[in-house]
Design a protein around this motif. Structure first.
Motif, PDB file in Angstrom:
ATOM      1  N   LYS A  66       0.829  -1.209   0.000  1.00 32.46           N
ATOM      2  CA  LYS A  66       0.000   0.000   0.000  1.00 32.46           C
ATOM      3  C   LYS A  66       0.864   1.259   0.000  1.00 32.46           C
ATOM      4  CE  LYS A  66      -4.280   1.655   1.953  1.00 32.46           C
ATOM      5  NZ  LYS A  66      -5.329   1.430   2.933  1.00 32.46           N
ATOM      6  N   SER A  67       2.005   1.215   0.693  1.00 34.61           N
ATOM      7  CA  SER A  67       2.895   2.376   0.719  1.00 34.61           C
ATOM      8  C   SER A  67       3.459   2.661  -0.677  1.00 34.61           C
ATOM      9  CB  SER A  67       4.036   2.171   1.717  1.00 34.61           C
ATOM     10  OG  SER A  67       4.826   1.055   1.355  1.00 34.61           O
ATOM     11  N   THR A  68       3.732   1.625  -1.455  1.00 31.38           N
ATOM     12  CA  THR A  68       4.230   1.798  -2.823  1.00 31.38           C
ATOM     13  C   THR A  68       3.169   2.458  -3.688  1.00 31.38           C
ATOM     14  OG1 THR A  68       5.707  -0.109  -2.626  1.00 31.38           O
ATOM     15  CG2 THR A  68       5.112   0.586  -4.854  1.00 31.38           C
ATOM     16  N   ILE A  69       1.941   1.997  -3.559  1.00 22.79           N
ATOM     17  CA  ILE A  69       0.832   2.594  -4.319  1.00 22.79           C
ATOM     18  C   ILE A  69       0.676   4.062  -3.951  1.00 22.79           C
ATOM     19  CG2 ILE A  69      -1.670   2.530  -4.707  1.00 22.79           C
ATOM     20  CD1 ILE A  69      -1.454  -0.553  -4.210  1.00 22.79           C
ATOM     21  N   SER A  70       0.723   4.371  -2.662  1.00 25.23           N
ATOM     22  CA  SER A  70       0.604   5.766  -2.206  1.00 25.23           C
ATOM     23  C   SER A  70       1.738   6.635  -2.736  1.00 25.23           C
ATOM     24  CB  SER A  70       0.594   5.830  -0.677  1.00 25.23           C
ATOM     25  OG  SER A  70      -0.556   5.225  -0.167  1.00 25.23           O
ATOM     26  N   GLU A  71       2.955   6.107  -2.717  1.00 27.35           N
ATOM     27  CA  GLU A  71       4.103   6.877  -3.221  1.00 27.35           C
ATOM     28  C   GLU A  71       3.987   7.145  -4.718  1.00 27.35           C
ATOM     29  OE1 GLU A  71       7.277   4.341  -1.878  1.00 27.35           O
ATOM     30  OE2 GLU A  71       7.643   5.588  -0.110  1.00 27.35           O
ATOM     31  N   LYS A  77       7.305   8.203  -6.335  1.00 35.69           N
ATOM     32  CA  LYS A  77       7.920   6.978  -6.840  1.00 35.69           C
ATOM     33  C   LYS A  77       7.411   6.734  -8.256  1.00 35.69           C
ATOM     34  CE  LYS A  77       8.753   2.239  -5.514  1.00 35.69           C
ATOM     35  NZ  LYS A  77       9.187   1.582  -4.316  1.00 35.69           N
ATOM     36  N   SER A  78       8.265   6.172  -9.093  1.00 37.68           N
ATOM     37  CA  SER A  78       7.900   5.824 -10.467  1.00 37.68           C
ATOM     38  C   SER A  78       7.702   4.322 -10.580  1.00 37.68           C
ATOM     39  CB  SER A  78       9.013   6.255 -11.431  1.00 37.68           C
ATOM     40  OG  SER A  78       9.169   7.648 -11.394  1.00 37.68           O
ATOM     41  N   PHE A  79       7.105   3.918 -11.687  1.00 35.44           N
ATOM     42  CA  PHE A  79       6.924   2.496 -11.946  1.00 35.44           C
ATOM     43  C   PHE A  79       8.276   1.818 -12.152  1.00 35.44           C
ATOM     44  CE2 PHE A  79       2.723   3.594 -14.247  1.00 35.44           C
ATOM     45  CZ  PHE A  79       2.007   3.495 -13.075  1.00 35.44           C
ATOM     46  N   SER A  80       8.420   0.654 -11.563  1.00 39.92           N
ATOM     47  CA  SER A  80       9.565  -0.212 -11.855  1.00 39.92           C
ATOM     48  C   SER A  80       9.106  -1.226 -12.908  1.00 39.92           C
ATOM     49  CB  SER A  80      10.010  -0.954 -10.583  1.00 39.92           C
ATOM     50  OG  SER A  80       8.977  -1.858 -10.182  1.00 39.92           O
ATOM     51  N   LYS A  95       1.944  -3.477 -21.679  1.00 34.93           N
ATOM     52  CA  LYS A  95       3.002  -2.922 -20.816  1.00 34.93           C
ATOM     53  C   LYS A  95       3.504  -1.578 -21.328  1.00 34.93           C
ATOM     54  CE  LYS A  95       4.616  -7.473 -19.422  1.00 34.93           C
ATOM     55  NZ  LYS A  95       4.048  -8.327 -20.468  1.00 34.93           N
ATOM     56  N   SER A  96       3.476  -1.372 -22.634  1.00 36.38           N
ATOM     57  CA  SER A  96       3.972  -0.120 -23.218  1.00 36.38           C
ATOM     58  C   SER A  96       3.149   1.081 -22.755  1.00 36.38           C
ATOM     59  CB  SER A  96       3.982  -0.188 -24.741  1.00 36.38           C
ATOM     60  OG  SER A  96       2.668  -0.318 -25.244  1.00 36.38           O
ATOM     61  N   VAL A  97       1.896   0.873 -22.387  1.00 31.97           N
ATOM     62  CA  VAL A  97       1.054   1.958 -21.878  1.00 31.97           C
ATOM     63  C   VAL A  97       1.641   2.525 -20.590  1.00 31.97           C
ATOM     64  CG1 VAL A  97      -1.238   2.458 -20.893  1.00 31.97           C
ATOM     65  CG2 VAL A  97      -1.042   1.039 -22.941  1.00 31.97           C
ATOM     66  N   LEU A  98       2.254   1.668 -19.792  1.00 35.51           N
ATOM     67  CA  LEU A  98       2.783   2.073 -18.491  1.00 35.51           C
ATOM     68  C   LEU A  98       4.270   2.371 -18.512  1.00 35.51           C
ATOM     69  CD1 LEU A  98       0.931  -0.672 -16.452  1.00 35.51           C
ATOM     70  CD2 LEU A  98       0.289   1.726 -16.623  1.00 35.51           C
ATOM     71  N   ALA A  99       4.965   2.007 -19.586  1.00 43.77           N
ATOM     72  CA  ALA A  99       6.426   2.055 -19.602  1.00 43.77           C
ATOM     73  C   ALA A  99       7.001   3.267 -20.289  1.00 43.77           C
ATOM     74  CB  ALA A  99       6.957   0.783 -20.263  1.00 43.77           C
TER      75      ALA A  99
END
Length: 102
Positions: A66-71, A77-80, A95-99
């Motif tokens: 949940k902390s990752t989602i909040s960040e 924080k960015s997507f890994s 995946k390209s939509v998010l990358a």
């Protein structure tokens, strides 16, 4: 352009005219109205809203902390790569939509 499109079947000349207008509008928009890609926070927020889920529901379904989602939602924080895989699978998007930021 709208008036031409409303006419339905167009003559060859009108079809060429419509193509030329479309190209000119696209060129103008590319130069003057460039739309920047959404941030990771904006993208995640949009996907959650479109699915109608909360942070808690996303956490339970994906096992993302949940902390990752909040960040991510706060822009801290960015997507890994792993998050992209998990979120793409969950939201059923490529995946390209998010990358775009990788």
């Amino acid at each position: 352009m709208d008036a031409l499109l409303d006419q339905g079947k167009l003559s060859a000349g009108k079809e060429l005219y419509l193509d030329a207008l479309s190209d000119l509008v696209a060129a103008y928009e590319d130069e003057h109205s460039r739309i920047l890609p959404a941030s990771d926070a904006e993208m995640l927020r949009h996907l959650m809203e479109s699915r109608g889920i909360s942070q808690s529901e996303l956490q339970r379904s994906t096992k993302i902390r949940k902390s990752t989602i909040s960040e991510i939602l706060s822009g801290k924080k960015s997507f890994s790569r792993q998050l992209i895989r998990t979120l793409a699978d969950f939201f059923n998007v490529d995946k390209s939509v998010l990358a775009h930021n990788l």
